[in-house]
Design a protein around this motif. Structure first.
Motif, PDB file in Angstrom:
ATOM      1  N   SER A 138       0.898  -1.146  -0.059  1.00  0.00           N
ATOM      2  CA  SER A 138      -0.002  -0.034   0.071  1.00  0.00           C
ATOM      3  C   SER A 138       1.006   1.210  -0.087  1.00  0.00           C
ATOM      4  CB  SER A 138      -0.974   0.002   1.320  1.00  0.00           C
ATOM      5  OG  SER A 138      -0.194  -0.074   2.427  1.00  0.00           O
ATOM      6  N   ARG A 139       2.136   1.104   0.146  1.00  0.00           N
ATOM      7  CA  ARG A 139       2.910   2.299   0.196  1.00  0.00           C
ATOM      8  C   ARG A 139       3.595   2.715  -1.029  1.00  0.00           C
ATOM      9  NH1 ARG A 139       6.574   1.694   5.845  1.00  0.00           N
ATOM     10  NH2 ARG A 139       4.669   1.167   7.200  1.00  0.00           N
ATOM     11  N   LEU A 140       3.083   1.841  -2.141  1.00  0.00           N
ATOM     12  CA  LEU A 140       3.693   2.081  -3.518  1.00  0.00           C
ATOM     13  C   LEU A 140       3.549   3.208  -4.202  1.00  0.00           C
ATOM     14  CD1 LEU A 140       3.447  -1.318  -5.639  1.00  0.00           C
ATOM     15  CD2 LEU A 140       5.473  -0.015  -5.365  1.00  0.00           C
ATOM     16  N   LEU A 141       4.517   3.794  -4.457  1.00  0.00           N
ATOM     17  CA  LEU A 141       4.446   5.378  -5.203  1.00  0.00           C
ATOM     18  C   LEU A 141       4.542   5.167  -6.646  1.00  0.00           C
ATOM     19  CD1 LEU A 141       6.697   7.352  -2.835  1.00  0.00           C
ATOM     20  CD2 LEU A 141       4.322   7.282  -2.735  1.00  0.00           C
ATOM     21  N   GLU A 142       5.603   4.238  -7.165  1.00  0.00           N
ATOM     22  CA  GLU A 142       5.842   4.054  -8.346  1.00  0.00           C
ATOM     23  C   GLU A 142       5.635   2.488  -8.659  1.00  0.00           C
ATOM     24  OE1 GLU A 142       9.031   6.064 -10.185  1.00  0.00           O
ATOM     25  OE2 GLU A 142       8.729   7.957  -9.250  1.00  0.00           O
ATOM     26  N   LEU A 143       5.064   2.155  -9.882  1.00  0.00           N
ATOM     27  CA  LEU A 143       5.073   0.844 -10.210  1.00  0.00           C
ATOM     28  C   LEU A 143       5.272   0.675 -11.951  1.00  0.00           C
ATOM     29  CD1 LEU A 143       4.606  -2.146  -9.850  1.00  0.00           C
ATOM     30  CD2 LEU A 143       2.050  -1.801 -10.036  1.00  0.00           C
ATOM     31  N   ASP A 144       6.482   0.364 -12.280  1.00  0.00           N
ATOM     32  CA  ASP A 144       6.866   0.152 -13.713  1.00  0.00           C
ATOM     33  C   ASP A 144       7.285  -1.219 -13.931  1.00  0.00           C
ATOM     34  OD1 ASP A 144       6.858   3.046 -14.201  1.00  0.00           O
ATOM     35  OD2 ASP A 144       8.908   3.419 -13.024  1.00  0.00           O
ATOM     36  N   LEU A 145       6.084  -1.669 -14.886  1.00  0.00           N
ATOM     37  CA  LEU A 145       6.450  -3.193 -15.350  1.00  0.00           C
ATOM     38  C   LEU A 145       6.213  -3.045 -16.936  1.00  0.00           C
ATOM     39  CD1 LEU A 145       3.712  -4.734 -12.867  1.00  0.00           C
ATOM     40  CD2 LEU A 145       6.194  -4.899 -12.897  1.00  0.00           C
ATOM     41  N   TYR A 146       6.610  -1.940 -17.552  1.00  0.00           N
ATOM     42  CA  TYR A 146       6.377  -1.744 -18.793  1.00  0.00           C
ATOM     43  C   TYR A 146       7.402  -2.701 -19.903  1.00  0.00           C
ATOM     44  CZ  TYR A 146       9.696   2.179 -18.766  1.00  0.00           C
ATOM     45  OH  TYR A 146      10.888   2.735 -18.508  1.00  0.00           O
ATOM     46  N   ILE A 147       7.286  -3.100 -20.935  1.00  0.00           N
ATOM     47  CA  ILE A 147       7.932  -4.009 -21.805  1.00  0.00           C
ATOM     48  C   ILE A 147       8.446  -5.235 -21.272  1.00  0.00           C
ATOM     49  CG2 ILE A 147      10.168  -4.140 -23.299  1.00  0.00           C
ATOM     50  CD1 ILE A 147      10.191  -1.222 -23.033  1.00  0.00           C
ATOM     51  N   ASN A 148       7.041  -6.063 -21.133  1.00  0.00           N
ATOM     52  CA  ASN A 148       6.990  -7.614 -20.610  1.00  0.00           C
ATOM     53  C   ASN A 148       6.366  -8.242 -21.469  1.00  0.00           C
ATOM     54  OD1 ASN A 148       9.072  -8.077 -18.186  1.00  0.00           O
ATOM     55  ND2 ASN A 148       8.337  -5.971 -17.550  1.00  0.00           N
ATOM     56  N   HIS A 149       5.885  -9.353 -21.019  1.00  0.00           N
ATOM     57  CA  HIS A 149       4.812 -10.324 -21.884  1.00  0.00           C
ATOM     58  C   HIS A 149       3.869 -10.550 -20.765  1.00  0.00           C
ATOM     59  CE1 HIS A 149       7.480 -10.586 -24.985  1.00  0.00           C
ATOM     60  NE2 HIS A 149       8.528 -11.351 -24.433  1.00  0.00           N
ATOM     61  N   LEU A 150       3.357  -9.661 -19.934  1.00  0.00           N
ATOM     62  CA  LEU A 150       2.081 -10.059 -18.961  1.00  0.00           C
ATOM     63  C   LEU A 150       1.251 -10.004 -19.746  1.00  0.00           C
ATOM     64  CD1 LEU A 150       3.420  -7.079 -16.233  1.00  0.00           C
ATOM     65  CD2 LEU A 150       3.795  -9.849 -16.133  1.00  0.00           C
ATOM     66  N   SER A 151       0.151 -10.873 -19.386  1.00  0.00           N
ATOM     67  CA  SER A 151      -0.934 -11.085 -20.184  1.00  0.00           C
ATOM     68  C   SER A 151      -2.261 -11.090 -19.123  1.00  0.00           C
ATOM     69  CB  SER A 151      -1.045 -12.271 -20.783  1.00  0.00           C
ATOM     70  OG  SER A 151      -0.868 -13.422 -19.951  1.00  0.00           O
ATOM     71  N   GLU A 152      -3.124 -11.851 -19.368  1.00  0.00           N
ATOM     72  CA  GLU A 152      -4.457 -11.826 -18.465  1.00  0.00           C
ATOM     73  C   GLU A 152      -5.158 -10.287 -18.423  1.00  0.00           C
ATOM     74  OE1 GLU A 152      -3.766 -13.619 -14.609  1.00  0.00           O
ATOM     75  OE2 GLU A 152      -2.571 -15.276 -15.774  1.00  0.00           O
ATOM     76  N   LEU A 161      -4.155   0.486  -4.365  1.00  0.00           N
ATOM     77  CA  LEU A 161      -2.702   1.384  -4.280  1.00  0.00           C
ATOM     78  C   LEU A 161      -2.887   2.809  -4.372  1.00  0.00           C
ATOM     79  CD1 LEU A 161      -0.446  -0.938  -6.653  1.00  0.00           C
ATOM     80  CD2 LEU A 161      -0.923  -1.149  -4.241  1.00  0.00           C
ATOM     81  N   THR A 162      -3.512   3.466  -3.319  1.00  0.00           N
ATOM     82  CA  THR A 162      -4.043   4.646  -3.445  1.00  0.00           C
ATOM     83  C   THR A 162      -3.061   5.972  -3.365  1.00  0.00           C
ATOM     84  OG1 THR A 162      -4.390   4.560  -1.003  1.00  0.00           O
ATOM     85  CG2 THR A 162      -6.313   4.070  -2.362  1.00  0.00           C
ATOM     86  N   LYS A 163      -2.017   5.357  -2.960  1.00  0.00           N
ATOM     87  CA  LYS A 163      -0.678   6.436  -2.746  1.00  0.00           C
ATOM     88  C   LYS A 163       0.203   6.318  -4.267  1.00  0.00           C
ATOM     89  CE  LYS A 163      -0.247   6.366   2.232  1.00  0.00           C
ATOM     90  NZ  LYS A 163       0.884   6.077   3.233  1.00  0.00           N
ATOM     91  N   LEU A 164      -0.231   5.723  -5.158  1.00  0.00           N
ATOM     92  CA  LEU A 164       0.367   5.645  -6.165  1.00  0.00           C
ATOM     93  C   LEU A 164       0.258   7.039  -6.960  1.00  0.00           C
ATOM     94  CD1 LEU A 164       1.630   2.973  -7.598  1.00  0.00           C
ATOM     95  CD2 LEU A 164      -0.138   2.650  -9.055  1.00  0.00           C
ATOM     96  N   VAL A 165       1.798   7.101  -7.748  1.00  0.00           N
ATOM     97  CA  VAL A 165       1.939   8.325  -8.175  1.00  0.00           C
ATOM     98  C   VAL A 165       2.327   8.238  -9.719  1.00  0.00           C
ATOM     99  CG1 VAL A 165       3.406  10.481  -8.783  1.00  0.00           C
ATOM    100  CG2 VAL A 165       2.762   9.793  -6.068  1.00  0.00           C
ATOM    101  N   VAL A 166       3.071   6.853 -10.030  1.00  0.00           N
ATOM    102  CA  VAL A 166       3.242   6.661 -11.558  1.00  0.00           C
ATOM    103  C   VAL A 166       2.757   5.264 -11.553  1.00  0.00           C
ATOM    104  CG1 VAL A 166       5.087   6.409 -13.259  1.00  0.00           C
ATOM    105  CG2 VAL A 166       5.179   8.291 -11.516  1.00  0.00           C
ATOM    106  N   LEU A 167       2.265   4.996 -12.737  1.00  0.00           N
ATOM    107  CA  LEU A 167       1.587   3.405 -12.947  1.00  0.00           C
ATOM    108  C   LEU A 167       1.926   3.292 -14.513  1.00  0.00           C
ATOM    109  CD1 LEU A 167       0.473   0.884 -12.484  1.00  0.00           C
ATOM    110  CD2 LEU A 167      -1.832   1.825 -12.578  1.00  0.00           C
ATOM    111  N   ASP A 168       2.933   2.430 -14.873  1.00  0.00           N
ATOM    112  CA  ASP A 168       3.159   2.250 -16.316  1.00  0.00           C
ATOM    113  C   ASP A 168       3.115   0.731 -16.215  1.00  0.00           C
ATOM    114  OD1 ASP A 168       4.112   2.389 -19.022  1.00  0.00           O
ATOM    115  OD2 ASP A 168       5.530   3.685 -18.589  1.00  0.00           O
ATOM    116  N   LEU A 169       2.392   0.351 -17.183  1.00  0.00           N
ATOM    117  CA  LEU A 169       2.180  -1.197 -17.520  1.00  0.00           C
ATOM    118  C   LEU A 169       2.117  -1.171 -19.164  1.00  0.00           C
ATOM    119  CD1 LEU A 169      -1.069  -2.087 -15.335  1.00  0.00           C
ATOM    120  CD2 LEU A 169       1.558  -2.238 -15.052  1.00  0.00           C
ATOM    121  N   SER A 170       2.728  -0.361 -19.953  1.00  0.00           N
ATOM    122  CA  SER A 170       2.744  -0.463 -21.391  1.00  0.00           C
ATOM    123  C   SER A 170       3.677  -1.442 -21.854  1.00  0.00           C
ATOM    124  CB  SER A 170       3.281   0.960 -22.020  1.00  0.00           C
ATOM    125  OG  SER A 170       2.741   2.130 -21.447  1.00  0.00           O
TER     126      SER A 170
END
Length: 1011
Positions: A138-152, A161-170
């Motif tokens: 819950s303390r996450l501020l930035e979550l970067d998972l872009y350029i992978n093969h994530l599916s579903e 993740l209410t404190k999130l400032v940056v979310l990149d799943l591209s």
């Protein structure tokens, strides 16, 4: 104080007792290392018990407790999988595993990192879904998972993740719809999920993300109108929605609602309407990209007020009024001193290229105005754009010479000016542009020589200067540009030989020198161009043997036709596994044609017009090779040869006498029958002696393929010059080996002998003879139509470059052609001495003269309806099953129905729909129950502009005519003609009246617009 120290010491001892100390972190990292690919562990060599934990590579520890708080392994190119032990680093605040090659899934244990704030696993090969345990962090501020093969599916739990400032799943493979829980991330400033498989719309809950500065969802499957919720995000600085299926108009106050935007990326959607002029109110706007949409109207002059504008991309839309003045926005852009690229190609912009273009920002590196209706000439002061790298002005109406000053644009990489009307010489100063990679000047009117200075452009990859008026020789210097990939100089008047140094072009893929006046022997060094795939050398005067090119095993297309090549056909062509096309026709080749490998396929190989070739597969229709016994040297050999020759001559004379007697008897019998049944002589009898086979052979240069202008079911059409009358004609030579050819010949003569109409192609004479080999020969000679077939004009993209018309047909021209065809069909059906059904009306059978007046041709299937022979007609129809005829023939013909004028009306209806939609009845779009008829009918009248040929809209809007109304009326005529039931179709007399009425309304509207 003593009590506090005691408690603290006790707590520390307790944690150590349970294993929660730096040893826990040490073991977790060693376990992590063990899952790293063995070959990559060397970069983690410091991870051992000899080094203090906090000095291990990538490890950061806290100051007090010496626990691991940061792990930065980004860019170390590690492989393997991520160990679940990573979850034991309970003090971890920052985890960076980006730019590695980790595979497998993200372990569920990652959710144990309850202190983590920064998590970056960018650029790996991670699969599966995002673990649900991650949403415990819950303390996450930035979550970067872009350029992978994530599916579903996109996880709905993301909202926790209410404190999130940056979310990149591209750049993953996430699917499904965006969850409404995204609205809970009220601290979010950057949200990106570019290049996934997400669909649906943007949820309204995003309106709560009032701090959002960057929103990127390009290259997904989002649909619907422009998301209204975005207009509420007034803090937005970057908006990227490129490559979706969004549609509709943009709000006029777009710029007022989103005043902080710096970058707008909205290309490759289906947006319509005009460009909001309020975009100019966005004072900090730097990038505006709206290419590949359906935007209309003018490009706002107010863009000149956007001082910080760097990139303007509006290509591939329908922008422009169709009147002069469409380019005034370029005058305004002079004020944008930061401008680096302008891309407005593929629109409908009309007007002279303004001289103000030379005053654009000196920072500009990319300028694209291609495929518009821009006239005028390129100004000499274009050199002011000193940093220009790409200049793209192709497919316009530019005239005048190319300024010599272009040579001063030293940074120029691409100069693309093809398909204009530019004249004069190619400036030798272009050779000074040493960084030049692409020089494309084809389809203009350049003259003079090919400048040898082009050889100084050592980086040249594409050199395409074909179809101009260039002369002289091919400069040796060009053979020194070893990066050359495409070399195209066809369709000029180049002379001399192909330089021997052609073998130095080690990277050459395409060599196109066709239709010049080149001569001499082809050099064997051509065989050293090992990467070559296409060789076009046809239509020259090369002689000697075919060079040894056996090393070109990757070649796909080879055309050596229409030269003077001699010798035998090399057998190695049979073994080229990539070969798609080999044309050796019209040369002086001799000997036996191979029958193995590629030579077993007559659709790949063409060898006609080599009189001394023999053998080959039967589809090539060559004479058999005679087995020759070895010569016997005796004193009687000469006498035997003379006897053999004498016997051969005697047999030949007897055969000729027999043929002559048989022909005389046949003609007498035919004349007697015709005098009994019809005292009027036939067209064949009137014409057959007026021109001989030899005359036609000479007039067509031996029926050379360079004079071939078309082919059909039963024959080939050649352009010919009759020297006795100094007249250019069209000669249709019947293929007498084709079943039904003689019936087609007689049907055409019979149909055209007594009918006269301005929109019928005129039959001048006919030839019934035998060729020089004693074979039956039949030909029809027509007036020549210099503008080819209607089919060519409707489908320019399918026509080879040398024959392609220089422009498309306007709305008025198409309407006039439709009236021409209706007029002649009305004549054939109701005003002839006997009703005639053409039975094969289609665009390829409609010829256009110098004024684009239509003339109907090819009456090989026509029937005089009072002399109808059903069996003969059906046989002809089955023989005429060439590509394109399906879709034009009336449905009743396929069920054994008799030929009738109603069948012609159906064909005419389909032809009208094709003329104004630009789509053939056999287009791949039409599958199952969907036909051109039903496709058109389903959209009328509301969406008529959506199905109209783009080029009609382009030209039609120029006259101020209510184009939607006009097209609707024309399509209604086409639909009523192509009804499935013959009794529901219009008669051609009604059709003619309706089309004339539409044309009159056209002229009235144009007069009103001009007033």
């Amino acid at each position: 104080m003593k009590l506090f120290l005691l408690v603290s010491f006790s707590a520390l001892m307790l944690l150590e007792a349970y294993g929660f100390n730096d040893e826990t972190d040490r073991q977790a990292l060693l376990e992590f290392k063990s899952q790293v690919s063995q070959g990559k562990r060397v970069v983690l060599s410091s991870w051992n018990n000899s080094f203090p934990l906090c000095k291990w590579t990538g490890v950061t520890c806290g100051r007090k407790h010496k626990r691991v708080t940061g792990l930065d392994l980004g860019g170390l190119q590690l492989g393997g999988v991520i160990s679940p032990s990573i979850g034991n680093l309970s003090f971890l605040i920052s985890l960076n595993l980006s730019d590695n090659s980790f595979g497998g899934t993200i372990p569920q244990d990652i959710g144990n990192l309850f202190r983590v704030k920064y998590l970056d696993m960018t650029s790996n090969f991670l699969q599966g879904g995002i673990p649900t345990s991650l949403f415990n962090c819950s303390r996450l501020l930035e979550l970067d998972l872009y350029i992978n093969h994530l599916s579903e599916d996109f996880p709905s739990e993301i909202g926790s993740l209410t404190k999130l400032v940056v979310l990149d799943l591209s750049h993953n493979n996430l699917k499904g719809k965006l969850p409404v829980s995204l609205g809970n991330l009220t601290s979010l400033r950057a949200l990106a999920f570019v290049t996934n498989n997400l669909e649906g719309g943007i949820p309204d809950d995003i309106a709560r993300l009032t701090q959002m500065e960057t929103l990127e969802f390009s290259e997904n499957n989002f649909s619907g109108v422009f998301p209204p919720v975005i207009y509420n995000l007034s803090s937005l600085q970057y908006l990227s929605m490129f490559g979706n299926s969004l549609s509709g108009n943009l709000k006029p106050d777009f710029g007022n609602l989103l005043p902080n935007l710096q970058g707008i990326y909205m290309g490759k959607n289906y947006f319509t309407g005009g460009i909001p002029t309020t975009l100019a109110n966005i004072s900090n706007l730097q990038v505006l990209r709206m290419e590949y949409n359906s935007l209309t109207g003018s490009i706002p002059l107010s863009f000149g007020k956007v001082k910080n504008l760097q990139s303007l991309g509006l290509a591939v839309n329908s922008l422009g009024s169709g009147h002069f003045g469409d380019l005034q926005f370029l005058d305004a852009l002079v004020n944008c001193t930061q401008l680096q690229d302008v891309d407005v190609g593929d629109n409908r912009l009309v007007g002279d290229l303004p001289t103000s273009i030379v005053n654009l920002s000196t920072n500009i590196i990319y300028l694209n105005l291609q495929n518009n209706l821009i006239s005028g000439s390129i100004p000499r002061d274009i050199v002011n754009l000193i940093r220009l790298q790409t200049l793209w002005l192709a497919q316009n109406l530019l005239t005048g010479p190319l300024p010599n000053s272009l040579g001063k644009l030293s940074d120029l990489v691409a100069l693309l000016l093809f398909s204009n009307r530019i004249s004069g010489e190619i400036p030798s100063s272009i050779g000074n542009i040493t960084r030049l990679e692409s020089l494309v000047l084809s389809n203009n009117s350049f003259e003079g020589i090919v400048p040898p200075s082009l050889g100084k452009c050592s980086h040249l990859v594409y050199l395409r200067i074909g179809y101009n008026k260039l002369n002289g020789t091919i400069p040796m210097e060009i053979m020194q540009t070893q990066n050359l990939y495409h070399l195209s100089m066809g369709g000029n008047a180049l002379s001399g030989s192909l330089p021997n140094d052609v073998g130095r072009l080690q990277n050459l893929v395409l060599l196109s020198l066709e239709n010049n006046s080149l001569s001499g022997q082809l050099p064997d060094t051509l065989g050293k161009c090992l990467t070559i795939e296409v060789i076009y050398l046809q239509g020259n005067s090369f002689d000697g043997d075919i060079p040894d090119v056996r090393g070109l095993v990757g070649v796909k297309k080879v055309d050596f036709s229409e030269n003077n090549l001699s010798g035998s056909i090399p057998g190695y062509f049979a073994n080229f596994s990539s070969l798609e096309y080999l044309n050796l026709s019209v040369n002086n080749l001799e000997g036996k044609v191979p029958t193995e490998g590629n030579f077993q396929n007559a659709t790949i190989v063409s060898v006609f017009g080599n009189k001394d070739l023999c053998g080959g597969i039967k589809e090539l229709q060559l004479k058999p090779c005679l087995m020759q016994a070895p010569p016997v040297e005796t004193k009687h050999s000469s006498r035997l040869n003379k006897v053999a020759i004498g016997v051969s001559i005697g047999i030949a004379l007897l055969l000729l006498l027999f043929v002559a007697l048989f022909s005389l008897r046949w003609f007498r019998k035919r004349k007697k029958n015709q005098q009994t049944n019809n005292p009027a002589p036939s067209t064949l009898e009137i014409f057959h002696e007026k021109i001989s086979y030899g005359d036609l052979r000479n007039a067509t240069d031996g029926f050379s393929s360079r004079n071939m202008v078309g082919s059909g079911s039963f024959g080939t059409v050649f352009k010919a010059l009759l020297p006795t009358e100094n007249k250019v004609v069209a000669v249709k030579v019947l293929n007498m080996q084709r079943r039904g050819a003689m019936k087609s010949f007689m049907a055409e003569c019979e149909s055209l002998k007594d009918i006269r109409h301005r929109n019928l192609v005129k039959l001048l004479t006919a030839c019934a003879s035998i060729d020089f080999q004693g074979n039956e020969f039949r030909a029809l000679i027509y007036e020549f139509m210099p503008n080819g077939t209607l089919d060519m004009w409707l489908h320019l993209e399918e026509v080879e470059e040398i024959r392609r018309p220089s422009r498309t047909l306007t709305l008025l021209e198409r309407l006039s052609i439709a009236i021409d065809l209706a007029s002649v069909l009305d004549y054939l059906h109701f005003h002839c001495h006997e009703p005639i059904a053409h039975c094969d009306l289609k665009p390829s059978n409609v010829l256009l003269d110098e004024d684009l007046t239509a003339h109907v041709s090819d009456f090989g299937l026509a029937r005089l309806l009072l002399k109808f022979d059903k069996e003969s007609f059906l046989n002809h129809l089955s023989l005429a099953g060439v590509r394109g005829t399906i879709g034009y023939a009336a449905p009743e013909y396929g069920m054994g129905g008799q030929p009738s004028i109603h069948g012609d009306v159906y064909s005419f209806g389909g032809l009208i729909l094709e003329m104004f939609t630009g789509k053939r009845p056999t287009n791949e779009l039409f599958e199952g129950n969907l036909t051109l008829h039903s496709y058109t009918k389903s959209v009328l009248p509301e969406q008529v502009l959506d199905i109209a040929d783009e080029s009609i809209l382009h030209m039609g809007l120029r006259v101020g005519f209510p184009i939607a109304e006009c097209l609707t009326l024309v399509f209604e005529v086409g639909l009523r003609c192509s009804e499935e039931s013959p009794t529901n179709r219009l008669q051609m007399s009604e059709v003619l009246k309706e089309l004339i009425s539409i044309k009159e309304r056209f002229f009235r509207a144009r007069r009103t617009a001009r007033q």
